[in-house]
Design a protein around this motif. Structure first.
Motif, PDB file in Angstrom:
ATOM      1  N   GLY A  92       0.823  -1.209   0.000  1.00  0.00           N
ATOM      2  CA  GLY A  92       0.000   0.000   0.000  1.00  0.00           C
ATOM      3  C   GLY A  92       0.853   1.253   0.000  1.00  0.00           C
ATOM      4  O   GLY A  92       0.566   2.233  -0.710  1.00  0.00           O
ATOM      5  N   ARG A  93       1.922   1.243   0.799  1.00  0.00           N
ATOM      6  CA  ARG A  93       2.834   2.404   0.798  1.00  0.00           C
ATOM      7  C   ARG A  93       3.498   2.552  -0.567  1.00  0.00           C
ATOM      8  O   ARG A  93       3.664   3.678  -1.065  1.00  0.00           O
ATOM      9  CB  ARG A  93       3.890   2.236   1.892  1.00  0.00           C
ATOM     10  CG  ARG A  93       4.871   3.402   1.961  1.00  0.00           C
ATOM     11  CD  ARG A  93       5.880   3.263   3.087  1.00  0.00           C
ATOM     12  NE  ARG A  93       5.244   3.325   4.397  1.00  0.00           N
ATOM     13  CZ  ARG A  93       5.921   3.502   5.534  1.00  0.00           C
ATOM     14  NH1 ARG A  93       7.243   3.631   5.515  1.00  0.00           N
ATOM     15  NH2 ARG A  93       5.287   3.533   6.687  1.00  0.00           N
ATOM     16  N   LEU A 229       7.177   6.028   9.851  1.00  0.00           N
ATOM     17  CA  LEU A 229       5.950   5.385  10.309  1.00  0.00           C
ATOM     18  C   LEU A 229       4.837   5.446   9.273  1.00  0.00           C
ATOM     19  O   LEU A 229       3.848   4.721   9.376  1.00  0.00           O
ATOM     20  CB  LEU A 229       5.465   6.032  11.614  1.00  0.00           C
ATOM     21  CG  LEU A 229       6.139   5.566  12.895  1.00  0.00           C
ATOM     22  CD1 LEU A 229       5.651   6.395  14.085  1.00  0.00           C
ATOM     23  CD2 LEU A 229       5.890   4.088  13.148  1.00  0.00           C
ATOM     24  N   GLY A 230       4.975   6.315   8.293  1.00  0.00           N
ATOM     25  CA  GLY A 230       3.943   6.434   7.274  1.00  0.00           C
ATOM     26  C   GLY A 230       2.588   6.742   7.868  1.00  0.00           C
ATOM     27  O   GLY A 230       2.434   7.658   8.685  1.00  0.00           O
ATOM     28  N   ALA A 231       1.578   5.949   7.500  1.00  0.00           N
ATOM     29  CA  ALA A 231       0.216   6.186   7.973  1.00  0.00           C
ATOM     30  C   ALA A 231       0.082   5.990   9.483  1.00  0.00           C
ATOM     31  O   ALA A 231      -0.809   6.567  10.114  1.00  0.00           O
ATOM     32  CB  ALA A 231      -0.750   5.254   7.236  1.00  0.00           C
ATOM     33  N   HIS A 350      -8.469  10.351   8.774  1.00  0.00           N
ATOM     34  CA  HIS A 350      -7.343  10.388   9.704  1.00  0.00           C
ATOM     35  C   HIS A 350      -6.025   9.943   9.091  1.00  0.00           C
ATOM     36  O   HIS A 350      -4.985  10.054   9.742  1.00  0.00           O
ATOM     37  CB  HIS A 350      -7.657   9.527  10.931  1.00  0.00           C
ATOM     38  CG  HIS A 350      -8.688  10.133  11.828  1.00  0.00           C
ATOM     39  ND1 HIS A 350      -8.373  10.921  12.914  1.00  0.00           N
ATOM     40  CD2 HIS A 350     -10.042  10.100  11.780  1.00  0.00           C
ATOM     41  CE1 HIS A 350      -9.476  11.333  13.508  1.00  0.00           C
ATOM     42  NE2 HIS A 350     -10.514  10.845  12.835  1.00  0.00           N
ATOM     43  N   ALA A 351      -6.053   9.445   7.850  1.00  0.00           N
ATOM     44  CA  ALA A 351      -4.804   9.053   7.205  1.00  0.00           C
ATOM     45  C   ALA A 351      -3.966  10.290   6.908  1.00  0.00           C
ATOM     46  O   ALA A 351      -4.469  11.253   6.331  1.00  0.00           O
ATOM     47  CB  ALA A 351      -5.103   8.297   5.906  1.00  0.00           C
ATOM     48  N   PRO A 352      -2.695  10.304   7.294  1.00  0.00           N
ATOM     49  CA  PRO A 352      -1.842  11.446   6.958  1.00  0.00           C
ATOM     50  C   PRO A 352      -1.789  11.661   5.450  1.00  0.00           C
ATOM     51  O   PRO A 352      -1.937  10.721   4.672  1.00  0.00           O
ATOM     52  CB  PRO A 352      -0.476  11.049   7.515  1.00  0.00           C
ATOM     53  CG  PRO A 352      -0.781  10.061   8.596  1.00  0.00           C
ATOM     54  CD  PRO A 352      -1.984   9.302   8.104  1.00  0.00           C
ATOM     55  N   LYS A 353      -1.574  12.874   5.060  1.00  0.00           N
ATOM     56  CA  LYS A 353      -1.557  13.239   3.647  1.00  0.00           C
ATOM     57  C   LYS A 353      -0.569  12.361   2.868  1.00  0.00           C
ATOM     58  O   LYS A 353       0.572  12.183   3.261  1.00  0.00           O
ATOM     59  CB  LYS A 353      -1.156  14.712   3.502  1.00  0.00           C
ATOM     60  CG  LYS A 353      -1.233  15.240   2.085  1.00  0.00           C
ATOM     61  CD  LYS A 353      -0.881  16.719   2.071  1.00  0.00           C
ATOM     62  CE  LYS A 353      -0.953  17.279   0.655  1.00  0.00           C
ATOM     63  NZ  LYS A 353      -0.597  18.720   0.624  1.00  0.00           N
ATOM     64  N   GLY A 354      -1.075  11.809   1.769  1.00  0.00           N
ATOM     65  CA  GLY A 354      -0.228  11.007   0.902  1.00  0.00           C
ATOM     66  C   GLY A 354      -0.088   9.556   1.312  1.00  0.00           C
ATOM     67  O   GLY A 354       0.747   8.840   0.759  1.00  0.00           O
ATOM     68  N   THR A 355      -0.902   9.088   2.270  1.00  0.00           N
ATOM     69  CA  THR A 355      -0.774   7.698   2.748  1.00  0.00           C
ATOM     70  C   THR A 355      -2.098   6.942   2.673  1.00  0.00           C
ATOM     71  O   THR A 355      -2.286   5.956   3.381  1.00  0.00           O
ATOM     72  CB  THR A 355      -0.275   7.660   4.209  1.00  0.00           C
ATOM     73  OG1 THR A 355      -1.293   8.193   5.075  1.00  0.00           O
ATOM     74  CG2 THR A 355       1.000   8.460   4.381  1.00  0.00           C
TER      75      THR A 355
END
Length: 431
Positions: A92-93, A229-231, A350-355
């Motif tokens: 997914g990343r 940590l990504g998302a 709630h997913a950080p931008k771009g994740t």
């Protein structure tokens, strides 16, 4: 329109609430499916996920056909499940970083080759068999997260995106019911090895249908802030994953307790009936939930839905006769698809931008690991106590899922300012 915009109207009250515009009922679902590429993307995703949905059943049938015992079959299925849980967020990343075509297509080919290797080599070499299923699981393409990342650019209107999430959750229930039936049908027609080959060939075709579509080809994730940590750096997402780990635990426990219940009543068909009743309940609940638009913050609504889900699991501990047990199973499933559909909106917020793809893939992983944990816990409980205690594990999982949401209510109240995937440049034809 980016995925990060999904749910904004719910937070502000600016979107269409029930009865206030928007699409309603079957008309709303029709509007979703009539949108350019929507039916193709949904169908392709479901078909592409067929190898994953049927993997454990297919592995058990194949192992048994090769003369292996249930212990070996369970070990291979567990290895496949663990590998899939590891691979989903990693792939997914990669999708968020490099796009869908460059990740999904190579992944599905490698996954299919793993199953081909198993079908050809058989069980003569156990290390090879385990390596093959690990490769198949690790490279299972993150189609669920990819589809949910695409919906905002395909449908544009937020109420239709939310309805698509509900349709997505309902479709999952259909696949988990139909998929194993297809495997057994293919095995009866040909052989367990041929069934593995056919199912994975169908899966490759489904992925091709998705990644060669224009929305998938032009989709690009929003620029992301570099972070290892990504998302998972989102506290709200972590809270949601913790809750749905326990929802998965509940379902995993039900699969084991259901087998024990069927054994108690001397009929194997009872087990299939229980799972079908649960899926039917989820189907009805999901269709009803997605048939209207909802005002108010989805985080608050999710707590209500998970509470109802937990309440629905508890009566299963009564283990009455077959007919009333089927009714209880259907009731226990009523709020599963609505809870999933609402969770999709919360993940997006709630997913950080771009994740966004990674975040949705983490939900798949949390759910799957939770189901494995539920199976592992319920097995010894049923063996040492009674069937009712196996269903009690499911009820406990539902209660734990609710407690996690209640304990993290503050974290799950206000999402970060920006997140999600950027809409493709130039949009999608037809919009």
């Amino acid at each position: 329109m980016g995925a990060g915009a999904v749910g904004t109207t719910e937070d502000t009250g600016g979107g269409p609430a029930a009865g206030e515009g928007g699409d309603g009922g079957a008309v709303g679902y029709g509007a979703v499916l009539r949108a350019p590429y929507a039916a193709r993307l949904l169908t392709g995703t479901l078909v592409g996920r067929l190898p994953h949905v049927t993997g454990p059943v297919a592995l058990v049938l194949f192992t048994r056909s090769e003369g292996g015992g249930y212990g070996l079959a369970g070990g291979l299925a567990a290895a496949y499940g663990i590998a899939t849980a590891v691979g989903q967020p990693l792939l997914g990343r990669a999708v968020d970083l490099y796009g869908q075509l460059r990740v999904q297509l190579p992944a599905v080919v490698l996954s299919a080759l793993g199953m081909v290797a198993l079908a050809v080599a058989g069980m003569d070499s156990l290390p090879l068999a385990y390596a093959a299923v690990v490769v198949a699981g690790l490279f299972t393409p993150p189609l669920e997260g990819g589809l949910r990342a695409l919906w905002p650019s395909v449908l544009v209107r937020q109420d239709r995106v939310h309805r698509a999430y509900a349709l997505d959750a309902v479709a999952q229930e259909v696949m988990f019911t139909v998929g194993p039936l297809l495997v057994t049908l293919f095995v009866s027609w040909w052989s367990a090895g041929a069934a593995l080959l056919v199912i994975n060939a169908i899966g490759v075709a489904g992925v091709l249908a998705v990644v060669t579509s224009r929305p998938s080809l032009v989709w690009r994730s929003a620029p992301r802030e570099a972070h290892w940590l990504g998302a998972l750096r989102s506290g709200g997402l972590l809270a949601l994953l913790g809750s749905f780990f326990f929802v998965g635990t509940a379902l995993g426990a039900i699969t084991v307790a259901g087998v024990a219940y069927a054994d108690d009543h001397g009929r194997e068909a009872v087990y299939g009936g229980l799972l079908a009743a649960l899926s039917f309940g989820a189907l009805v609940g999901g269709v009803a939930y997605g048939a209207r638009s909802w005002a108010g913050a989805p985080e608050r609504r999710l707590r209500v839905l998970v509470a109802l889900l937990a309440v629905g699991y508890l009566p299963l501990t009564l283990t009455p006769g077959v007919a009333p047990m089927m009714v209880l199973a259907a009731v226990s499933g009523l709020f599963l698809a609505p809870a999933l559909a609402c969770a999709f909106v919360v993940v997006d917020r709630h997913a950080p931008k771009g994740t966004v793809t990674e975040a949705f893939s983490w939900l798949v992983t949390a759910f799957g690991v939770g189901a494995a944990a539920g199976t592992a816990v319920a097995g010894p409980v049923v063996e040492r106590a009674a069937t009712a205690w196996g269903f009690a594990v499911a009820g406990g999982g539902g209660v734990a899922a609710l407690l996690v949401l209640l304990a993290t209510a503050r974290v799950l109240t206000v999402p970060a300012a920006s997140r999600g995937a950027a809409a493709p440049s130039g949009g999608v034809p037809g919009h």
